[in-house]
Design a protein around this motif. Structure first.
Motif, PDB file in Angstrom:
ATOM      1  N   LYS A 114      38.730  36.754  52.877  1.00 26.82           N
ATOM      2  CA  LYS A 114      38.849  35.467  51.894  1.00 26.82           C
ATOM      3  C   LYS A 114      40.373  34.908  52.106  1.00 26.82           C
ATOM      4  O   LYS A 114      41.170  35.750  52.273  1.00 26.82           O
ATOM      5  N   SER A 115      40.376  33.836  51.847  1.00 24.89           N
ATOM      6  CA  SER A 115      41.943  33.092  51.736  1.00 24.89           C
ATOM      7  C   SER A 115      42.247  32.788  50.400  1.00 24.89           C
ATOM      8  O   SER A 115      43.268  32.302  50.217  1.00 24.89           O
ATOM      9  N   ARG A 116      41.395  33.109  49.208  1.00 22.89           N
ATOM     10  CA  ARG A 116      41.635  32.925  47.900  1.00 22.89           C
ATOM     11  C   ARG A 116      41.274  34.204  47.186  1.00 22.89           C
ATOM     12  O   ARG A 116      40.529  34.682  47.341  1.00 22.89           O
ATOM     13  N   GLU A 166      36.226  29.596  49.063  1.00 22.58           N
ATOM     14  CA  GLU A 166      37.551  30.036  49.661  1.00 22.58           C
ATOM     15  C   GLU A 166      37.527  31.566  49.242  1.00 22.58           C
ATOM     16  O   GLU A 166      37.988  32.381  49.904  1.00 22.58           O
TER      17      GLU A 166
END
Length: 107
Positions: free
Chosen positions: A6-8, A57
């Protein structure tokens, strides 16, 4: 970050009431097209798309193209992190409520 790449952060993603409402809407169906999701809000398609991008995200939604439309579905697994965090405090609140009950009964 978890193993989902995950980027968030999930907590960041669910902090917004619009995104929580999107999650709720998607929880009731297998998948839903963007135009149907947009119809549930007092905002335009671009704004709803931005909220969905944040959820994507964080690994909370997936999308797929079907012809010219984009369909979204909920991926609930990342919400386990939120459940685990909240569960940690459940004992704290149960104890506080029990103490309050005792105090109120004494009065």
């Amino acid at each position: 970050m978890s193993e989902h790449n995950k980027s968030r952060d999930v907590f960041d993603a669910i902090a917004d009431p619009t995104r929580r409402r999107l999650i709720r809407l998607l929880a009731d169906v297998e998948e839903m097209p963007l135009h149907e999701l947009t119809a549930q809000f007092q905002m335009g398609r671009t704004a709803v798309s931005k909220h969905l991008a944040v959820l994507k995200e964080a690994g909370l939604v997936a999308d797929r193209k079907v012809g010219r439309e984009t369909r979204y579905r909920l991926i609930a697994a990342p919400l386990q992190e939120v459940k685990d965090w909240v569960s940690f405090y459940e004992k704290f609140w149960k104890e506080r409520v029990a103490l309050l009950k005792i105090l109120l009964e004494e009065e």
